[in-house]
Design an enzyme around this catalytic site. Structure first.
Site, PDB file in Angstrom:
ATOM      1  N   LYS A   3    -111.439 -14.154 -39.647  1.00  0.00           N
ATOM      2  CA  LYS A   3    -111.352 -15.418 -40.377  1.00  0.00           C
ATOM      3  C   LYS A   3    -111.255 -16.622 -39.436  1.00  0.00           C
ATOM      4  O   LYS A   3    -111.902 -17.656 -39.653  1.00  0.00           O
ATOM      5  CB  LYS A   3    -110.110 -15.357 -41.275  1.00  0.00           C
ATOM      6  CG  LYS A   3    -110.044 -16.405 -42.334  1.00  0.00           C
ATOM      7  CD  LYS A   3    -108.847 -16.091 -43.229  1.00  0.00           C
ATOM      8  CE  LYS A   3    -108.266 -17.376 -43.785  1.00  0.00           C
ATOM      9  NZ  LYS A   3    -106.971 -17.163 -44.420  1.00  0.00           N
TER      10      LYS A   3
ATOM     11  N   ASN B 294    -109.085  -6.888 -31.818  1.00  0.00           N
ATOM     12  CA  ASN B 294    -108.770  -7.958 -30.876  1.00  0.00           C
ATOM     13  C   ASN B 294    -108.471  -7.361 -29.505  1.00  0.00           C
ATOM     14  O   ASN B 294    -107.486  -6.646 -29.333  1.00  0.00           O
ATOM     15  CB  ASN B 294    -107.548  -8.740 -31.397  1.00  0.00           C
ATOM     16  CG  ASN B 294    -107.153  -9.881 -30.473  1.00  0.00           C
ATOM     17  OD1 ASN B 294    -107.778 -10.116 -29.443  1.00  0.00           O
ATOM     18  ND2 ASN B 294    -106.104 -10.597 -30.851  1.00  0.00           N
TER      19      ASN B 294
ATOM     20  N   GLU C 157    -102.505  -8.668 -20.621  1.00  0.00           N
ATOM     21  CA  GLU C 157    -101.092  -8.732 -20.982  1.00  0.00           C
ATOM     22  C   GLU C 157    -100.534  -7.342 -21.231  1.00  0.00           C
ATOM     23  O   GLU C 157     -99.490  -7.187 -21.833  1.00  0.00           O
ATOM     24  CB  GLU C 157    -100.861  -9.648 -22.181  1.00  0.00           C
ATOM     25  CG  GLU C 157    -101.707  -9.371 -23.387  1.00  0.00           C
ATOM     26  CD  GLU C 157    -101.546 -10.459 -24.450  1.00  0.00           C
ATOM     27  OE1 GLU C 157    -100.583 -10.372 -25.203  1.00  0.00           O
ATOM     28  OE2 GLU C 157    -102.379 -11.390 -24.495  1.00  0.00           O
TER      29      GLU C 157
ATOM     30  N   SER D 279    -102.363 -17.588 -26.347  1.00  0.00           N
ATOM     31  CA  SER D 279    -101.118 -18.076 -26.943  1.00  0.00           C
ATOM     32  C   SER D 279    -100.226 -18.670 -25.885  1.00  0.00           C
ATOM     33  O   SER D 279    -100.235 -18.268 -24.727  1.00  0.00           O
ATOM     34  CB  SER D 279    -100.398 -16.935 -27.653  1.00  0.00           C
ATOM     35  OG  SER D 279    -101.136 -16.545 -28.783  1.00  0.00           O
TER      36      SER D 279
ATOM     37  N   HIS E  76    -112.590 -16.727 -29.341  1.00  0.00           N
ATOM     38  CA  HIS E  76    -111.553 -15.692 -29.346  1.00  0.00           C
ATOM     39  C   HIS E  76    -111.329 -15.245 -30.785  1.00  0.00           C
ATOM     40  O   HIS E  76    -111.281 -16.076 -31.697  1.00  0.00           O
ATOM     41  CB  HIS E  76    -110.247 -16.246 -28.746  1.00  0.00           C
ATOM     42  CG  HIS E  76    -109.102 -15.287 -28.879  1.00  0.00           C
ATOM     43  ND1 HIS E  76    -109.112 -14.056 -28.284  1.00  0.00           N
ATOM     44  CD2 HIS E  76    -107.922 -15.379 -29.568  1.00  0.00           C
ATOM     45  CE1 HIS E  76    -107.984 -13.426 -28.576  1.00  0.00           C
ATOM     46  NE2 HIS E  76    -107.249 -14.199 -29.359  1.00  0.00           N
TER      47      HIS E  76
ATOM     48  N   CYS F 171    -104.225 -14.320 -24.209  1.00  0.00           N
ATOM     49  CA  CYS F 171    -105.604 -13.846 -24.363  1.00  0.00           C
ATOM     50  C   CYS F 171    -106.631 -14.660 -23.578  1.00  0.00           C
ATOM     51  O   CYS F 171    -107.822 -14.376 -23.655  1.00  0.00           O
ATOM     52  CB  CYS F 171    -105.986 -13.809 -25.843  1.00  0.00           C
ATOM     53  SG  CYS F 171    -104.913 -12.737 -26.805  1.00  0.00           S
TER      54      CYS F 171
END
Lengths: 278, 504
Positions: free
Chosen positions: B397, B424, B227, B454, B392, B265
């Site tokens: 967390k 990330n 992206e 997303s 991913h 992603c």
């Protein structure tokens, strides 16, 4: 300032950068651990500024010290600002004619007894050696052969010292000094200098004046006019009309040599000038 | 630079192509059609030094770069020799920032360097970006030298498809998240000033080819998920194909296709299933053997001081899929998607926007858990049947929460939690986690990965490791070694933003 070869340019190199690469290699191959070789390359700038002090046409009529050179702004390590010639505005002119006609126009003609040109790869990386300007070697040899002279006969040289490393390379490539040994002789000559108007280099037991008016470094570098400016400098010295910066030798000044190059030595022009035809 | 000159330069500079006289052996860069010594009747062949290492003949540090290179405050350029000095070429040393003090440049002489595919400069904001392999890094620094040796394939028949080679490239430069950003990401990777997702992809894919020992000419499709493509219109895949010579070469082009894909992603993992489908499709393989390269690569975008700005990293992972000498078979697949607007970037906008807290529960967790659960149901496997899981990782967390909800234990999920050290990687995130697991996995072990993109969707895959992984392992550069490299360098937030902006 751009590098002429597009691959060098597009790899990020610059014109001073190319000479810096030559200086790096020279320092690596022939330099010493005590920094004397680096000091010599600063001494060349100091010498040329000293020569310019009495030259009324010089761009930089001010003395500089070795520390000034070594502490000047970095341009392309190991080259600093005061290792570099400026880019100047200026013009120079000479009148040329055939030797047999010369005395119709002047009582003091200067004869061109050798005139040679050579070319090589424009790109530095394509050359066999980074510490030799082959075009200098060829043109000096051919011009002196043409004049039926040797470097021993030459008393004054105007060298294309766009960067001080170039003056050192010329003195070796022209045969004045052995490759890799020139800086030691220059260092000794400069260090033993006692305050005369010109600082000669002791070359094979005799004194050689290099860049009597300050060279490109201090007299100035009006690029396209530089080659003629060098001829004018030698002419005025040979006819004894250099005024305050007239070279003073034990004997008569009779033979001078000019060395003008393009790029990093892709092209070289050498002229041998004499006061008297033999 | 004009388009015709650009094209000529691509042919010489991407692979460091040199002309060699067949009669006298003299070499020329840039290549020419005749030999200076043998004349116009000389026979010229071409050789390339893209996969070789060179030696510095001399160098200098340009302190006042030309306008094209102003993005670097100063730069080290060098004359580089290849083939024991038979040919010299000009180059720029990358991944190196000269000190403000004068540097003793002589110490660089005789150091070995390896070609790197990097940006050189751009024609303004809207002009072309010029890439070249005339950028080099030191072999004794962060980027070590690897030779690309093609091995004779085994005699085994084409079988169950899967991964035949993989490679990860994460940049040398890092930024620490201090004080703690609350994301669990402790430090992150960032591009050097001349890197972007294209250059990451080339390095990762180069490593995948080396790891596979499979011929690059077998690659018939190269798909790049990202992206952060530096071009809105111009495929990254054609640049990568040209640089790596993927596919059968013909008339300076290649019988290779591919696309730049976009699904946030999961743009890369979405293509895994396509890759294994193609390499077993006789129309695609033309009755022979073909491979497909899938790359996830991102200079992950984030606006300054946005919460994302404390989690984004940079890098790429590449996987070569085939049906012979496979190191991990692809055994099961589930994909799940819905129109969930949790993260987006409008055309022409530089940075993405996101739905804040909305990105967790109805977005990430819903899709990742649904795809993962469906895969477990479909394969009738229990959590104890899986050796490693990778998810991913937009932070630390989220993947831990998924793992715990699925009742996976830390021994199963810790290996894939590399985002803690690299951030990330967007399209490269889940693929890099998979690579980190492949670095350790042993034959017959099972790996489950689930990506998340997303917008929103998840791909879940099950892989089983084969014996072949042992033969190829020595050619991999483990992700953990890159993460812990003694040569990594940390930069300030200002430098991080500056370099990230250049490569975005």
């Amino acid at each position: 300032m751009f590098a002429a070869d597009s691959h060098e340019f597009y790899a990020g190199n610059t014109f001073p950068g190319l000479y810096a690469s030559m200086m790096t290699r020279y320092l690596h191959d022939y330099g010493d651990q005590n920094g004397k070789c680096r000091e010599t390359l600063a001494q060349i700038a100091c010498k040329n500024h000293h020569h310019a002090l009495s030259n009324q046409y010089a761009q930089f009529r001010r003395a500089i010290t070795i520390d000034d050179v070594l502490n000047s702004p970095k341009v392309a390590d190991p080259i600093r600002l005061l290792h570099c010639s400026p880019i100047s505005d200026g013009a120079a002119a000479i009148i040329l004619t055939r030797p047999e006609l010369a005395r119709r126009y002047t009582d003091t003609p200067i004869y061109i007894v050798g005139s040679q040109q050579a070319t090589n790869d424009i790109s530095l990386y394509s050359r066999n050696s980074l510490t030799e300007i082959t075009t200098t070697t060829i043109t000096v040899k051919n011009a002196l052969n043409e004049a039926n002279l040797t470097m021993d006969n030459v008393q004054l040289v105007e060298v294309h010292d766009c960067f001080t490393i170039e003056e050192l390379l010329f003195l070796e490539d022209s045969g004045c000094f052995k490759k890799g040994k020139g800086w030691e002789s220059i260092h000794e000559s400069y260090s033993s200098f006692k305050g005369a108007k010109h600082i000669p280099f002791l070359c094979k037991g005799k004194e050689l004046i290099v860049n009597s008016g300050g060279g490109l470094k201090a007299d100035g570098h009006p690029v396209g006019a530089t080659g003629i400016r060098q001829i004018v400098e030698c002419f005025t010295q040979l006819v004894g009309k250099a005024g305050d910066h007239q070279v003073e030798l034990d004997g008569e000044l009779n033979t001078a040599l000019t060395h003008n190059i393009g790029g990093t030595g892709a092209i070289a022009n050498v002229h041998v000038l004499t006061k008297h035809l033999r | 630079m004009s388009e015709p000159i650009t094209r000529r330069r691509i042919l010489t500079d991407y692979r460091i192509r040199v002309a060699k006289c067949e009669q006298c052996g003299k070499q020329y860069f840039p290549p020419k059609s005749f030999c200076d010594v043998e004349g116009r009747h000389s026979k010229i062949s071409h050789i390339e030094y893209f996969n070789d290492k060179g030696t510095i003949v001399s160098a200098n540090i340009v302190r006042r770069p030309t306008n094209n290179f102003r993005y670097l405050d100063s730069l080290l350029t060098a004359v580089i020799a290849f083939d024991q000095g038979q040919i010299k070429i000009p180059g720029r040393i990358t991944d190196y920032t000269p000190s403000n003090q004068e540097v003793d440049v002589t110490r660089f002489i005789d150091r070995e360097v390896v070609p790197r595919f990097r940006r050189m400069f751009c024609d303004g904001e809207s002009g072309q970006i010029y890439y070249s392999s005339l950028a080099f890094s030191f072999t004794d620094d962060y980027y070590s030298y690897q030779n690309y040796v093609i091995e004779t394939p085994s005699n085994e028949e084409l079988g169950k498809p899967g991964i035949v080679g993989y490679g990860v490239y994460i940049p040398k430069y890092r930024i620490k998240n201090t004080p703690d950003s609350g994301t669990g990401v402790e430090e992150r990777t960032l591009p050097f000033a001349d890197e972007d997702m294209v250059t990451f992809a080339v390095e990762a894919a180069k490593r995948a080819l080396i790891h596979s020992a499979s011929p690059s000419k077998l690659v018939t499709k190269c798909v790049v998920g990202s992206e952060s493509n530096p071009y809105s219109v111009k495929p990254a895949t054609s640049i990568i194909t040209q640089a790596l010579e993927l596919g059968e070469r013909f008339n300076d082009g290649f019988f290779t296709g591919g696309t730049s894909t976009q699904f946030a992603c999961k743009a890369a993992t979405d293509e895994f299933i396509d890759a294994v489908s193609l390499v077993t499709n006789p129309v695609f393989t033309d009755g022979g053997e073909r491979t497909v390269m899938v790359i996830g690569s991102d200079n992950s975008q984030a606006a300054k001081n946005d919460p994302l700005d404390y989690s984004v990293g940079a890098g790429a992972a590449a996987f070569l899929f085939g049906a012979r000498d496979v190191i991990a078979t692809l055994d099961a697949f589930v994909t799940y998607s819905s129109d969930t607007s949790d993260f987006w970037r409008r055309d022409g906008q530089k940075y993405p926007k996101h739905g804040g807290r909305f990105t967790g529960e109805p977005s990430y967790f819903k899709h990742v858990l649904t795809a993962t659960r469906r895969l477990m149901e479909k394969t009738k496997l229990k959590t104890c049947d899986i050796d490693y899981v990778g998810f991913h990782s937009p932070n630390i967390k989220f993947p831990i929460t998924v793992a715990e909800k699925m009742r996976f234990n830390p021994e199963q999920y810790e290996t894939g939690l590399i985002a803690r050290w690299i951030g990330n990687l967007y399209s490269g995130s889940c693929p890099t986690a998979l690579a980190a697991i492949l670095d350790l996995a042993k034959p017959d072990e099972r790996i489950l990965i689930t990506s998340y993109g997303s917008g929103a969707g998840s791909d879940a895959y099950l892989f089983t490791i084969t014996e072949k992984i042992k033969d190829k392992r020595e050619r991999s550069i483990p992700v953990i070694n890159q993460i812990q490299s003694e040569h990594r360098e940390y930069v300030t937030y200002e430098t991080y933003r500056k370099w990230k902006e250049i490569g975005s």
